[in-house]
Design an enzyme around this catalytic site. Structure first.
Site, PDB file in Angstrom:
ATOM      1  N   ILE A 187     -18.039  -2.734  10.579  1.00  0.00           N
ATOM      2  CA  ILE A 187     -16.809  -3.294  11.131  1.00  0.00           C
ATOM      3  C   ILE A 187     -16.153  -2.312  12.092  1.00  0.00           C
ATOM      4  CG2 ILE A 187     -16.462  -4.629   9.020  1.00  0.00           C
ATOM      5  CD1 ILE A 187     -13.983  -2.680   8.603  1.00  0.00           C
ATOM      6  N   HIS A 230      -5.593   0.858  -5.802  1.00  0.00           N
ATOM      7  CA  HIS A 230      -4.229   0.499  -6.203  1.00  0.00           C
ATOM      8  C   HIS A 230      -3.432   0.039  -5.000  1.00  0.00           C
ATOM      9  CE1 HIS A 230      -1.496   3.902  -5.031  1.00  0.00           C
ATOM     10  NE2 HIS A 230      -2.558   4.678  -5.167  1.00  0.00           N
ATOM     11  N   ASP A 240      -1.253   5.929   1.071  1.00  0.00           N
ATOM     12  CA  ASP A 240      -1.366   5.977  -0.388  1.00  0.00           C
ATOM     13  C   ASP A 240      -0.660   4.778  -1.014  1.00  0.00           C
ATOM     14  OD1 ASP A 240      -1.793   6.763  -2.996  1.00  0.00           O
ATOM     15  OD2 ASP A 240      -0.226   8.291  -2.982  1.00  0.00           O
ATOM     16  N   GLU A 280      -0.157   2.057 -10.393  1.00  0.00           N
ATOM     17  CA  GLU A 280      -0.943   3.290 -10.435  1.00  0.00           C
ATOM     18  C   GLU A 280      -0.044   4.502 -10.322  1.00  0.00           C
ATOM     19  OE1 GLU A 280      -3.244   6.731  -8.754  1.00  0.00           O
ATOM     20  OE2 GLU A 280      -1.483   5.690  -7.985  1.00  0.00           O
ATOM     21  N   GLU A 281       0.967   4.377  -9.450  1.00  0.00           N
ATOM     22  CA  GLU A 281       1.839   5.525  -9.203  1.00  0.00           C
ATOM     23  C   GLU A 281       2.672   5.899 -10.433  1.00  0.00           C
ATOM     24  OE1 GLU A 281       1.445   7.334  -6.806  1.00  0.00           O
ATOM     25  OE2 GLU A 281       0.847   6.203  -5.024  1.00  0.00           O
ATOM     26  N   ASP A 320      -8.916   5.546  -3.147  1.00  0.00           N
ATOM     27  CA  ASP A 320      -7.490   5.892  -3.177  1.00  0.00           C
ATOM     28  C   ASP A 320      -7.205   6.827  -2.013  1.00  0.00           C
ATOM     29  OD1 ASP A 320      -4.899   6.555  -3.720  1.00  0.00           O
ATOM     30  OD2 ASP A 320      -5.217   7.023  -5.827  1.00  0.00           O
ATOM     31  N   HIS A 377       3.832  10.170  -0.710  1.00  0.00           N
ATOM     32  CA  HIS A 377       4.994   9.838  -1.553  1.00  0.00           C
ATOM     33  C   HIS A 377       6.316  10.054  -0.820  1.00  0.00           C
ATOM     34  CE1 HIS A 377       2.490  10.473  -5.500  1.00  0.00           C
ATOM     35  NE2 HIS A 377       2.038   9.486  -4.731  1.00  0.00           N
TER      36      HIS A 377
END
Length: 294
Positions: free
Chosen positions: A39, A120, A132, A166-167, A195, A262
């Protein structure tokens, strides 16, 4: 990625029954003998744009228990439903809020032998979480859509999942594995995790999970053929740990953290389209390879 010790488990050796057609007898070709597709960024980056737009209109994040997360699930589910997947929501509760794992099965393949790939979908409350882990979620969605576009016939059954919370500590994937009957866990031959797939930094490394030998080889060989550097992270520390803890072989990779992890600056501009596209093609290749094995 959270460090954890390597989990040991007993390997189960399973025989492949060859199909005999006429004479002389010959083993049947794998259902996935065709080369995997390749792709471009135009097939994966629009999913990241969509997740960014969801975060922008839903308070700046896509965290567990928020409208941003629910809208993210709805976006992915709609694409999978249209592509012919059988989708289901696996519900769990964390911190007083209902969470959702989105599970998608591709029809066909041996249900006693499952190749399972996941990422996630949630962000932290502090930002939109586009690298993330919107990047891993987009790579996974692009892979699933290529399966549909190819009308892929597989020897093993293919299952995909987008995990919630997940976090908060692998909450969604652990809830899913915990709720699986023991017999259903035994049917999963390998789980692959992505991830962070689009980290934008110089001297990029792909951090490869080293557990299931076939999955490790599928990723390492693909990167080596393109002279892309890798680093062995053992079993690593994302949602694949939930499966490894249950004795299920695991694989996968990540492109590592960056300065915006984050944080509010983890936006779509924080993702490198070239790295994201390479990561997606690596995942597509591994899924094509592993789905052809018993």
């Amino acid at each position: 990625m959270r460090p954890t010790s390597r989990l040991h488990r007993a390997s189960v050796v399973l025989g492949l029954c060859a199909a005999l057609v006429g004479a002389p007898a010959a083993a049947a070709e794998p259902a996935t003998a065709a080369a995997p597709p390749v792709i471009t960024s135009d097939q994966v980056m629009p999913h990241l744009d969509a997740l960014q737009q969801i975060a922008d209109r839903d308070g700046g994040n896509r965290a567990h228990g928020t409208p941003g997360y629910r809208d993210s699930v709805a976006y992915v589910k709609a694409a999978l439903d249209q592509a012919g997947f059988r989708t289901a929501l696996h519900r769990f509760t964390h911190d007083g809020a209902t969470g959702y794992n989105l599970i998608a099965d591709w029809p066909g393949g041996d249900p006693e032998h499952i190749v399972f790939a996941g990422a996630h979908l949630d962000s932290v409350p502090m930002g939109p979480g586009i690298n993330d882990n919107g990047s891993g979620s987009a790579a996974l969605l692009a892979t699933a859509l290529e399966v549909s576009k190819a009308g892929l016939r597989t020897d093993r059954h293919l299952r995909f999942a987008w995990w919630g919370a997940e976090e908060a500590g692998l909450v969604g994937s652990r809830a899913y594995v915990r709720d699986l009957p023991a017999a259903d866990r035994e049917r999963i031959d390998v789980y692959l995790n992505v991830d962070m797939a689009g980290t934008n930094r110089e001297n990029q490394l792909w951090l490869v999970v080293h557990d299931d030998p076939a999955a490790t080889a599928a990723f390492e060989d693909w990167f080596a053929a393109r002279e892309l550097p890798t680093f062995d992270i053992g079993i690593g520390g994302s949602d694949h740990v939930s499966f490894g803890e249950a004795g299920i072989p695991v694989g996968g990779f990540a492109t590592g953290v960056d300065d915006c992890i984050h944080d509010a600056c983890d936006r779509v501009e924080n993702v490198n389209p070239r790295i994201e596209t390479l990561s997606t093609n690596a995942l597509i290749n591994a899924v094509w390879q592993l789905a052809a094995r018993h």
